[in-house]
Write a protein that holds these residues in place. Structure first.
Motif, mmCIF file in Angstrom:
data_model
loop_
_atom_site.group_PDB
_atom_site.id
_atom_site.type_symbol
_atom_site.label_atom_id
_atom_site.label_comp_id
_atom_site.label_asym_id
_atom_site.label_seq_id
_atom_site.Cartn_x
_atom_site.Cartn_y
_atom_site.Cartn_z
ATOM 1 N N LYS A 226 135.657 -23.746 9.645
ATOM 2 C CA LYS A 226 136.627 -22.720 9.239
ATOM 3 C C LYS A 226 136.271 -21.364 9.839
ATOM 4 N N ARG A 227 135.002 -21.015 9.780
ATOM 5 C CA ARG A 227 134.578 -19.717 10.315
ATOM 6 C C ARG A 227 134.753 -19.658 11.831
ATOM 7 N N ALA A 228 134.453 -20.769 12.504
ATOM 8 C CA ALA A 228 134.620 -20.802 13.959
ATOM 9 C C ALA A 228 136.078 -20.557 14.335
ATOM 10 N N LYS A 229 136.993 -21.168 13.600
ATOM 11 C CA LYS A 229 138.421 -20.978 13.879
ATOM 12 C C LYS A 229 138.846 -19.542 13.610
ATOM 13 N N GLU A 230 138.273 -18.925 12.585
ATOM 14 C CA GLU A 230 138.616 -17.530 12.279
ATOM 15 C C GLU A 230 138.109 -16.591 13.367
ATOM 16 N N ILE A 231 136.919 -16.869 13.899
ATOM 17 C CA ILE A 231 136.411 -16.071 15.030
ATOM 18 C C ILE A 231 137.330 -16.245 16.234
ATOM 19 N N GLY A 232 137.738 -17.488 16.474
ATOM 20 C CA GLY A 232 138.626 -17.760 17.599
ATOM 21 C C GLY A 232 139.936 -17.016 17.509
ATOM 22 N N GLU A 233 140.471 -16.890 16.296
ATOM 23 C CA GLU A 233 141.731 -16.161 16.097
ATOM 24 C C GLU A 233 141.580 -14.689 16.489
ATOM 25 N N VAL A 234 140.444 -14.090 16.126
ATOM 26 C CA VAL A 234 140.195 -12.684 16.480
ATOM 27 C C VAL A 234 140.012 -12.541 17.984
ATOM 28 N N LEU A 235 139.218 -13.422 18.577
ATOM 29 C CA LEU A 235 138.964 -13.346 20.025
ATOM 30 C C LEU A 235 140.256 -13.481 20.824
ATOM 31 N N SER A 236 141.136 -14.368 20.377
ATOM 32 C CA SER A 236 142.364 -14.638 21.128
ATOM 33 C C SER A 236 143.286 -13.420 21.194
ATOM 34 N N LYS A 237 143.069 -12.455 20.296
ATOM 35 C CA LYS A 237 143.916 -11.264 20.265
ATOM 36 C C LYS A 237 143.328 -10.101 21.065
ATOM 37 N N LEU A 238 142.097 -10.270 21.578
ATOM 38 C CA LEU A 238 141.461 -9.190 22.327
ATOM 39 C C LEU A 238 141.960 -9.177 23.769
ATOM 40 N N SER A 239 142.228 -7.996 24.287
ATOM 41 C CA SER A 239 142.770 -7.879 25.648
ATOM 42 C C SER A 239 141.761 -8.300 26.715
ATOM 43 N N ILE A 240 140.475 -8.287 26.365
ATOM 44 C CA ILE A 240 139.450 -8.634 27.356
ATOM 45 C C ILE A 240 139.223 -10.145 27.462
ATOM 46 N N ILE A 241 139.870 -10.915 26.599
ATOM 47 C CA ILE A 241 139.669 -12.367 26.578
ATOM 48 C C ILE A 241 140.828 -13.058 27.294
ATOM 49 N N LYS A 242 140.487 -13.866 28.284
ATOM 50 C CA LYS A 242 141.512 -14.621 29.006
ATOM 51 C C LYS A 242 141.975 -15.831 28.211
ATOM 52 N N ARG A 243 141.010 -16.539 27.610
ATOM 53 C CA ARG A 243 141.370 -17.810 26.961
ATOM 54 C C ARG A 243 140.297 -18.209 25.955
ATOM 55 N N VAL A 244 140.731 -18.711 24.830
ATOM 56 C CA VAL A 244 139.834 -19.348 23.864
ATOM 57 C C VAL A 244 140.169 -20.834 23.858
ATOM 58 N N GLU A 245 139.182 -21.675 24.107
ATOM 59 C CA GLU A 245 139.435 -23.111 24.130
ATOM 60 C C GLU A 245 139.729 -23.611 22.712
ATOM 61 N N PRO A 246 140.474 -24.717 22.588
ATOM 62 C CA PRO A 246 140.797 -25.248 21.256
ATOM 63 C C PRO A 246 139.545 -25.447 20.413
ATOM 64 N N ILE A 247 139.620 -25.091 19.140
ATOM 65 C CA ILE A 247 138.464 -25.154 18.241
ATOM 66 C C ILE A 247 138.718 -26.212 17.173
ATOM 67 N N GLU A 248 137.878 -27.233 17.136
ATOM 68 C CA GLU A 248 137.985 -28.282 16.124
ATOM 69 C C GLU A 248 136.824 -28.268 15.142
ATOM 70 N N THR A 249 135.663 -27.837 15.621
ATOM 71 C CA THR A 249 134.476 -27.906 14.761
ATOM 72 C C THR A 249 133.753 -26.565 14.784
#
Length: 340
Positions: free
Chosen positions: A257-280
């Motif tokens: 759950k925490r990993a997915k929440e971090i991924g959600e924040v990263l995906s909104k940052l302008s410096i990030i090109k891509r966040v790979e799918p997060i399952e675990t």
């Protein structure tokens, strides 16, 4: 407060785990007289529906012994190009077993039964004989991805038809089972040998276990000795494993759950090109072109946040049981304010 997200191997035993370790009954495991080692091995063998399990000081050693059990010198192992046994075990397949790897170009460390069939060498004498198929669940370089269980069944059928061994590197198998609501027995019915790690998501200080039926495991003890893996009063370590099996499996869902929440924040940052799918509990993300990987890592390090670079502007974070709610809130706040 140091927030260490380089790996789920950075955890330290909790007070309760240490209590279990310090109160363990021990003996000389080289003589097979350590009752806690024996209890751990018996429990894991039964959990997976197999006849035998053997404790190892590391997952790499467990994997390498498994490969040795399945192959002869000059033979070939089919695995994904991202496989841990190929990328991160110091060429052990060649060094220890005298075997080579036939690499499959899979998807995030996962491949299909059709690809396995296509990778099997012809039977002519001048080809290396294909002996083993190796899979990894979850996939490390694939960002903690979980296999579709039906594909395991399909691959097993190919292995049965072609008389190939099937080994599972289950370093983070506990994560996959929690995420996909699968059972150990399901895996035991498919794979000939399975290695499971106790020192990643489950928080133990040391230890992996190799599991299989009596026939394939017959030489496992002598090979562990050959590889330098025999220990004496190792029950102190096994007690940590028993504690982890009782207390630390279901809570892996929190890490996911925490990993997915971090991924959600990263995906909104302008410096990030891509966040790979997060399952675990593993998240891999890529920085935009022109953003320096070292600068990004060092800016986080200045704020006592440790992550790992994977090259090519890709970075990795791994959540774990020592990553607390307070750490999580702090990390999300820092990421939201990050500017480069």
């Amino acid at each position: 407060m140091i927030i260490d997200l380089r790996s789920d191997t950075v955890t330290k035993p909790s007070e309760n785990m240490l209590d279990a370790m310090m109160s363990a009954q021990v003996g000389d495991d080289v003589f097979r007289e350590d009752p806690t080692i024996n209890a751990l091995e018996e429990r894991l063998a039964q959990m997976f529906g197999k006849q035998k399990a053997l404790f190892f000081p590391s997952g790499s050693m467990a994997n390498q012994v498994a490969i040795k059990l399945h192959t002869n010198s000059g033979e070939q192992v089919i695995c994904d190009k991202y496989a841990h046994i190929y990328n991160y075990e110091v060429g052990g397949v060649a060094f220890h077993s005298g075997s080579s790897c036939k690499l499959i170009d899979g998807n995030r460390g996962m491949f299909t039964a059709k690809q396995v069939e296509e990778a099997i060498n012809p039977s002519e004498y001048y080809y290396s004989q294909t002996s083993l198929v190796e899979v990894e669940n979850t996939t490390n370089k694939g960002g903690g991805a979980c296999w579709d269980f039906q594909e395991f069944l399909n691959i097993k059928q190919v292995c049965k038809t072609k008389n190939l061994g099937l080994h599972l590197d289950g370093a983070r198998l506990w994560n996959a089972m929690v995420a996909k609501h699968e059972s150990a027995i399901q895996y035991g019915k498919i794979f000939d040998t399975i290695s499971v790690c106790l020192s990643k998501g489950l928080g133990c200080p040391v230890g992996s276990v190799l599991i299989g039926d009596e026939d394939i495991m017959k030489k496992s003890l002598s090979l562990r000795k050959l590889f330098g893996g025999n220990m004496r009063q190792a029950g102190y370590l096994a007690a940590a494993g028993l504690y982890a099996l009782d207390n630390n499996i279901e809570r892996l869902a929190e890490d996911h759950k925490r990993a997915k929440e971090i991924g959600e924040v990263l995906s909104k940052l302008s410096i990030i090109k891509r966040v790979e799918p997060i399952e675990t509990n593993i998240l891999i993300f890529e920085l935009n072109d022109g953003i320096d990987e070292s600068t990004f890592i060092n800016q986080l390090l200045d704020k006592n946040i440790r992550i790992i670079g994977m090259g090519s502007n890709k970075l990795r974070m791994v959540t774990h049981l020592d990553y607390t709610d307070a750490m999580h809130e702090k990390l999300l706040t820092i990421l939201n304010k990050l500017r480069l």
